[in-house]
Design a protein around this motif. Structure first.
Motif, PDB file in Angstrom:
ATOM      1  N   ASN A  82      37.364  45.678  40.183  1.00 47.84           N
ATOM      2  CA  ASN A  82      37.207  44.325  40.688  1.00 47.84           C
ATOM      3  C   ASN A  82      37.340  44.402  42.210  1.00 47.84           C
ATOM      4  O   ASN A  82      38.440  44.565  42.747  1.00 47.84           O
ATOM      5  CB  ASN A  82      38.272  43.407  40.089  1.00 47.84           C
ATOM      6  CG  ASN A  82      38.090  41.957  40.500  1.00 47.84           C
ATOM      7  OD1 ASN A  82      37.497  41.651  41.529  1.00 47.84           O
ATOM      8  ND2 ASN A  82      38.620  41.044  39.700  1.00 47.84           N
ATOM      9  N   ARG A  85      39.896  42.611  44.106  1.00 47.17           N
ATOM     10  CA  ARG A  85      41.288  43.027  43.955  1.00 47.17           C
ATOM     11  C   ARG A  85      41.433  44.527  44.223  1.00 47.17           C
ATOM     12  O   ARG A  85      42.162  45.227  43.527  1.00 47.17           O
ATOM     13  CB  ARG A  85      41.802  42.690  42.547  1.00 47.17           C
ATOM     14  CG  ARG A  85      41.790  41.194  42.256  1.00 47.17           C
ATOM     15  CD  ARG A  85      42.530  40.873  40.983  1.00 47.17           C
ATOM     16  NE  ARG A  85      42.566  39.434  40.728  1.00 47.17           N
ATOM     17  CZ  ARG A  85      43.245  38.873  39.727  1.00 47.17           C
ATOM     18  NH1 ARG A  85      43.939  39.638  38.890  1.00 47.17           N
ATOM     19  NH2 ARG A  85      43.222  37.575  39.564  1.00 47.17           N
ATOM     20  N   ASP A 240      44.450  45.209  36.238  1.00 47.03           N
ATOM     21  CA  ASP A 240      44.536  44.191  35.190  1.00 47.03           C
ATOM     22  C   ASP A 240      43.234  43.410  35.071  1.00 47.03           C
ATOM     23  O   ASP A 240      42.962  42.789  34.047  1.00 47.03           O
ATOM     24  CB  ASP A 240      45.684  43.217  35.473  1.00 47.03           C
ATOM     25  CG  ASP A 240      47.045  43.895  35.382  1.00 47.03           C
ATOM     26  OD1 ASP A 240      47.123  44.971  34.751  1.00 47.03           O
ATOM     27  OD2 ASP A 240      48.021  43.360  35.936  1.00 47.03           O
ATOM     28  N   SER A 241      42.452  43.422  36.117  1.00 47.28           N
ATOM     29  CA  SER A 241      41.182  42.698  36.145  1.00 47.28           C
ATOM     30  C   SER A 241      40.093  43.647  36.615  1.00 47.28           C
ATOM     31  O   SER A 241      40.213  44.270  37.672  1.00 47.28           O
ATOM     32  CB  SER A 241      41.287  41.492  37.086  1.00 47.28           C
ATOM     33  OG  SER A 241      40.040  40.850  37.208  1.00 47.28           O
ATOM     34  N   TRP A 243      35.586  44.555  36.580  1.00 53.60           N
ATOM     35  CA  TRP A 243      34.239  43.991  36.496  1.00 53.60           C
ATOM     36  C   TRP A 243      33.428  44.746  35.459  1.00 53.60           C
ATOM     37  O   TRP A 243      33.574  45.959  35.289  1.00 53.60           O
ATOM     38  CB  TRP A 243      33.518  44.098  37.836  1.00 53.60           C
ATOM     39  CG  TRP A 243      33.933  43.063  38.825  1.00 53.60           C
ATOM     40  CD1 TRP A 243      34.756  42.000  38.619  1.00 53.60           C
ATOM     41  CD2 TRP A 243      33.529  42.988  40.201  1.00 53.60           C
ATOM     42  NE1 TRP A 243      34.908  41.270  39.762  1.00 53.60           N
ATOM     43  CE2 TRP A 243      34.161  41.846  40.757  1.00 53.60           C
ATOM     44  CE3 TRP A 243      32.706  43.762  41.010  1.00 53.60           C
ATOM     45  CZ2 TRP A 243      33.979  41.476  42.077  1.00 53.60           C
ATOM     46  CZ3 TRP A 243      32.524  43.395  42.316  1.00 53.60           C
ATOM     47  CH2 TRP A 243      33.150  42.253  42.854  1.00 53.60           C
ATOM     48  N   GLY A 276      35.452  38.465  28.264  1.00 53.98           N
ATOM     49  CA  GLY A 276      35.308  38.251  29.693  1.00 53.98           C
ATOM     50  C   GLY A 276      34.517  36.996  29.966  1.00 53.98           C
ATOM     51  O   GLY A 276      34.126  36.265  29.052  1.00 53.98           O
ATOM     52  N   THR A 297      33.921  39.267  34.696  1.00 53.47           N
ATOM     53  CA  THR A 297      35.300  39.692  34.922  1.00 53.47           C
ATOM     54  C   THR A 297      35.997  39.844  33.581  1.00 53.47           C
ATOM     55  O   THR A 297      35.929  38.956  32.724  1.00 53.47           O
ATOM     56  CB  THR A 297      36.056  38.664  35.785  1.00 53.47           C
ATOM     57  OG1 THR A 297      35.405  38.562  37.052  1.00 53.47           O
ATOM     58  CG2 THR A 297      37.498  39.095  35.999  1.00 53.47           C
ATOM     59  N   HIS A 299      39.683  40.900  31.684  1.00 53.89           N
ATOM     60  CA  HIS A 299      41.123  41.073  31.857  1.00 53.89           C
ATOM     61  C   HIS A 299      41.604  42.144  30.885  1.00 53.89           C
ATOM     62  O   HIS A 299      41.460  42.012  29.672  1.00 53.89           O
ATOM     63  CB  HIS A 299      41.856  39.748  31.624  1.00 53.89           C
ATOM     64  CG  HIS A 299      41.473  38.679  32.620  1.00 53.89           C
ATOM     65  ND1 HIS A 299      41.881  38.714  33.936  1.00 53.89           N
ATOM     66  CD2 HIS A 299      40.688  37.585  32.496  1.00 53.89           C
ATOM     67  CE1 HIS A 299      41.389  37.672  34.575  1.00 53.89           C
ATOM     68  NE2 HIS A 299      40.653  36.976  33.723  1.00 53.89           N
ATOM     69  N   THR A 301      44.941  43.792  30.383  1.00 54.14           N
ATOM     70  CA  THR A 301      46.365  43.909  30.695  1.00 54.14           C
ATOM     71  C   THR A 301      46.960  45.214  30.166  1.00 54.14           C
ATOM     72  O   THR A 301      47.979  45.675  30.679  1.00 54.14           O
ATOM     73  CB  THR A 301      47.134  42.714  30.102  1.00 54.14           C
ATOM     74  OG1 THR A 301      46.864  42.623  28.689  1.00 54.14           O
ATOM     75  CG2 THR A 301      46.678  41.413  30.758  1.00 54.14           C
TER      76      THR A 301
END
Length: 394
Positions: A82, A85, A240-241, A243, A276, A297, A299, A301
């Motif tokens: 991502n 981030r 954690d995030s 693409w 996503g 996107t 996620h 975790t």
């Protein structure tokens, strides 16, 4: 023997009859086998064929079902960082690396020291801080004395005004010097210690700008680094995030929009999917491939995905459609490209029926046109029925 005039003998009569027959045969075909005169016409081709009991045992009959078909688009792409981030960490000043305090794969917090460098530019900035702090202190004392002398009328008002101007300029220079060091990641406590000790260290501490994982490290103690180099000394990313980047056909792209839900699957996690959301649908088409880039996107975790993994995604573009459906093996593609099924009522007589197909999901074909939900069709063995009909038509 007396010859009778005006009459003909039996042998002569036979010769005359045989000659007449040959003549007529030449003119009218007399003497030929009637069955060889003309070939019987071929019966017209039929769309139905009947099979016997033994053949019927190898053909399954399936009812036409009503099923829900999800409206979606499929695409292939890859997992990526991502970029919103991810941070490439450069020092603010050039210098030689003194210490490296984080390793590849370490989880770091925001503000954690990644490495330090000996920086002549930082040493100059610290010297400037000490100098401006001294001038500020001097001008503050001078202003205080001028005010005291004015109170006892030992100085003029202009002396106080000049001292005030000098003190304000010194204060501004001092604050500017502090801000320069603060931008380099120094805390107010660090700056106060330099002012109090009057000691120039020149060690620049490079901090992580965000919490995440060190995904790349290219420096070691003794390396020379500078701002904006070709390769960042450290790269920190929040894993954690991530693409999911895919290229979809330009026709499919018209049904996609930001906010749609995406189901992602990767080969490394068989049997599992992740959810996503589409964030960006490309505004241009690649002229070479006629595809549009779509970015979603995801996620993660549990941090199971890795950038550059191949992935597939399914995008739901509308509510499910309830339609007639048949098993995939019930559909036969004819030589001219027509899609057909074979309907039956008794399992022995089958009739060819052209159909128009829609979606294919879970082993079933959506029938858009050509069938109703109350009919039965050949499943396994439909191709055999098609071949039998073709032989019958020859």
């Amino acid at each position: 023997m007396q010859k009778i005039h005006g009459s003909t003998s039996p042998r002569a009569t036979l010769r005359i009859g045989f000659g007449l027959c040959i003549g007529l045969a030449v003119l009218t075909g007399c003497g030929k086998d009637p069955s060889a005169q003309a070939k019987p016409p071929t019966p017209p081709a039929s769309d139905s064929v009947t099979i016997n009991d033994q053949q019927a045992r190898h053909v399954t009959v399936e009812p036409v079902q009503l099923r829900n078909f999800d409206q979606h688009r499929d695409a292939v792409g890859f997992i990526d960082f991502n970029q919103d981030r991810l941070a490439q960490v450069f020092p603010a000043y050039q210098g030689r690396v003194r210490q490296v305090l984080a390793k590849l794969g370490d989880d770091v917090t925001k503000g954690q020291v990644l490495f330090t460098i000996d920086s002549p530019d930082l040493a100059q900035a610290e010297s400037n801080l000490i100098a401006t702090a001294g001038v500020r202190e001097l001008t503050t004392r001078t202003l205080g004395r001028a005010r005291q002398m004015l109170d006892v009328q030992a100085s003029a008002q202009k002396d106080v005004e000049q001292a005030t101007s000098d003190q304000q300029a010194a204060e501004g220079n001092y604050r500017s010097a502090r801000n320069v060091l603060r931008l380099q990641g120094m805390t107010d406590g660090d700056i106060d210690r330099i002012v109090a000790s009057h000691k120039v260290d020149g060690e620049l501490r490079v901090l992580s700008p965000m919490a995440g994982r060190v995904t790349a490290r290219t420096v070691a103690p003794g390396d020379f680094v500078q701002p904006g180099g070709a390769t960042a000394p450290f790269t920190v990313a929040n894993l954690d995030s991530l693409w999911m980047v895919a290229n979809v056909a330009e026709d499919d792209a018209m049904a996609l929009r930001a906010g749609q839900t995406v189901t992602v699957a990767v080969n490394a996690l068989p049997g599992r999917t992740l959810q996503g959301t589409i964030e960006v649908v490309g505004s241009s088409v690649d002229p070479a491939t006629h595809r549009v880039q779509v970015r979603s996107t995801i996620h993660d975790t549990r941090r199971e995905l890795r950038p550059q993994m191949l992935a597939t995604f399914v995008i739901r573009t509308g509510e499910p459609l309830r339609s007639a459906a048949v098993p995939a093996n019930a559909v036969v593609r004819e030589g001219d490209g027509t899609m057909t099924v074979y309907t039956t009522q008794d399992g022995h007589r089958f009739t060819r029926r052209p159909v128009k197909l829609g979606l294919q999901q879970d082993g079933f074909n959506q029938i858009v046109e050509g069938l109703s939900g109350s009919e039965r069709v050949a499943g396994d063995g439909a191709l055999f029925i098609s071949n039998a009909l073709a032989l019958q038509s020859q």
